[in-house]
Enzyme design. Structure first.
Site, PDB file in Angstrom:
ATOM      1  CD  GLN A 134     -11.072  -7.932  -9.454  1.00  0.00           C
ATOM      2  OE1 GLN A 134     -10.570  -7.069 -10.171  1.00  0.00           O
ATOM      3  NE2 GLN A 134     -10.442  -9.059  -9.148  1.00  0.00           N
ATOM      4  CB  CYS A 140      -8.554  -8.186 -12.628  1.00  0.00           C
ATOM      5  SG  CYS A 140      -7.162  -9.333 -12.878  1.00  0.00           S
TER       6      CYS A 140
END
Length: 332
Positions: A134, A140
C-alpha cells in the site's frame, strides 16, 4: 590501583569504538538494502538515532526468542528508521465503533455443529493473489477488501484476477481514501458499482480524481456482505467460504515482525486492515504446548514478515482480530 582503573576505562572506550564501527557498518548496509536516502544532515542524524533505538530493541527481543521466551522474532525491516510513535501512528482502519454507516450490515453466526478442518490455507487453492504494498497511503482497508473479492471470485469462477484498490481510494466516498476506511463500507461500494481490474486502474499510492469506467468494471452475484463475531465463527467461515478481512492493532512490535507466531503487544483499538487466509496449530517445544494461529496476509510488501505474511496467535482475540471481521457471499 590507578593502572587497574585506567585499564577498565580503556577497555570501555575500545568496546564503545568497536560497537560504533559495527553499527556504522550495519547502518550503511541497511540503508543500501532498503534504498534509504535523506535530504538533510539533520534528517539523516534523526533517522540514525531512531534506527539505533530500533536495533537495540530488536536485538533484545530476539535474544528472548532464542531463549524460548517469545514465539516470534523481529527484523530490522524498512520501518526501522521510524520512531515508535511514527510506527504506531500509521492508522488506515476505521473501526466499527467509529462508523455509523454500516448499522444494517448483517451479522453471520455459523452453526457450531459443523466440524472444521484442523488447518486451512487458501494459498494452496491458488485463489490468493500476490502480496501487495500500500506504500505511504493509508489504504489498507482497500487492499483488505479487494483481496477478499479476488479470492472469493476465484473460488467461484476458478479465475484469479487482480482488482483495483485505486478505484476504491479514488471513488468510494463512504471511506476516506488515504486517511483510512472500513472494509464493510468498501464492500457496499463494490456490491453497487463493481470493480475494475488492476491493470485497467493501476495503484498510485495517493488519492486521485475518480477514473471509474462502469463498462470496464467486473460485477458480482453478491448475496450479501456480513460481519463475523468471534474467532469460532471466523474459523467456520474461513474453512468453508474463503478469506476474510479483519481489523487489527498494528503496534510498534507488530510492524517489526520477522517470523514465528506473533503474540506481542497490542494497543486497545484496531488501526490496520488485513486478510486472514488460513489457520493452523503449531507445537511450541519450549513451552510444551500447542499454539493455535491465524495466517494473515498484510499489504506492506513481500519484504515484510514471512514474505508478506504473519502468523498471529488464535483464540485469544489477539490485537482485536475478532472485533471487526467481515466477508462476502457470492454465487456463480
Amino acid at each position: 590501583m590507578h593502572l587497574e582503573k585506567l585499564a577498565l576505562v580503556l577497555s570501555a572506550v575500545i568496546a564503545c569504538v568497536l560497537s560504533s564501527k559495527f553499527l556504522d557498518q550495519e547502518w550503511k548496509a541497511w540503508k543500501n538494502k532498503h534504498d534509504k536516502e535523506y535530504n538533510t544532515l539533520h534528517d539523516a542524524m534523526f533517522r540514525r538515532k531512531a534506527w539505533e533505538a530500533t536495533w537495540h530493541k530488536v536485538q533484545k527481543h530476539n535474544q528472548l526468542a532464542e531463549q524460548g521466551l517469545s514465539t516470534y522474532r523481529m527484523a530490522m525491516n524498512k520501518f526501522a528508521d521510524m520512531t515508535p510513535e511514527e510506527r504506531t501512528s500509521r492508522k488506515c482502519f476505521l473501526s466499527n465503533k467509529k462508523s455509523t454507516s454500516q448499522k444494517n450490515v448483517p451479522v453471520q453466526v455459523s452453526s457450531t455443529t459443523l466440524n472444521i478442518p484442523e488447518s486451512v490455507d487458501w494459498r494452496d487453492s491458488k485463489c490468493v493473489t500476490r502480496v501487495k504494498d500500500q506504500g505511504f497511503c493509508g489504504s489498507c482497508w482497500a487492499f483488505a477488501t479487494v483481496g477478499v473479492f479476488e479470492s472469493h471470485h476465484c473460488i467461484k469462477t476458478k479465475e484469479l484476477v487482480e482488482f483495483s484498490e485505486q478505484q476504491l481510494v479514488d471513488c468510494d466516498s463512504g471511506n476516506d481514501a488515504c486517511c483510512g476506511g472500513l472494509p464493510e463500507n468498501a464492500m457496499a461500494y463494490i456490491s453497487k458499482h463493481g470493480i475494475m481490474k488492476a491493470k485497467d486502474y493501476e495503484y498510485a499510492d495517493k488519492h486521485l480524481a475518480c477514473s471509474y469506467k462502469p463498462d470496464n468494471a467486473v460485477t458480482f452475484n453478491l448475496t450479501k456482505y456480513y460481519i463475523l463475531p468471534g474467532e469460532e465463527n471466523m474459523a467456520l467461515s474461513l474453512a468453508f467460504d474463503g478469506p476474510m478481512s479483519v481489523g487489527i492493532d498494528a503496534s510498534d512490535d507488530f510492524q517489526l515482525y520477522r517470523d514465528g507466531i506473533y503474540d506481542g503487544e497490542c494497543t486497545p483499538e484496531p488501526n490496520h486492515a488485513v486478510i486472514v487466509v488460513g489457520y493452523g496449530t503449531e507445537h511450541d517445544e519450549d513451552a510444551d504446548e500447542d499454539i493455535d494461529y491465524w495466517i494473515v496476509r498484510n499489504s506492506w510488501g513481500e519484504d515484510w514478515g514471512e514474505n508478506g505474511y504473519v502468523k498471529m496467535r488464535r483464540n485469544v482475540n489477539l490485537c482485536g482480530i475478532a472485533t471487526d471481521a467481515s466477508s462476502v457471499d457470492m454465487t456463480r
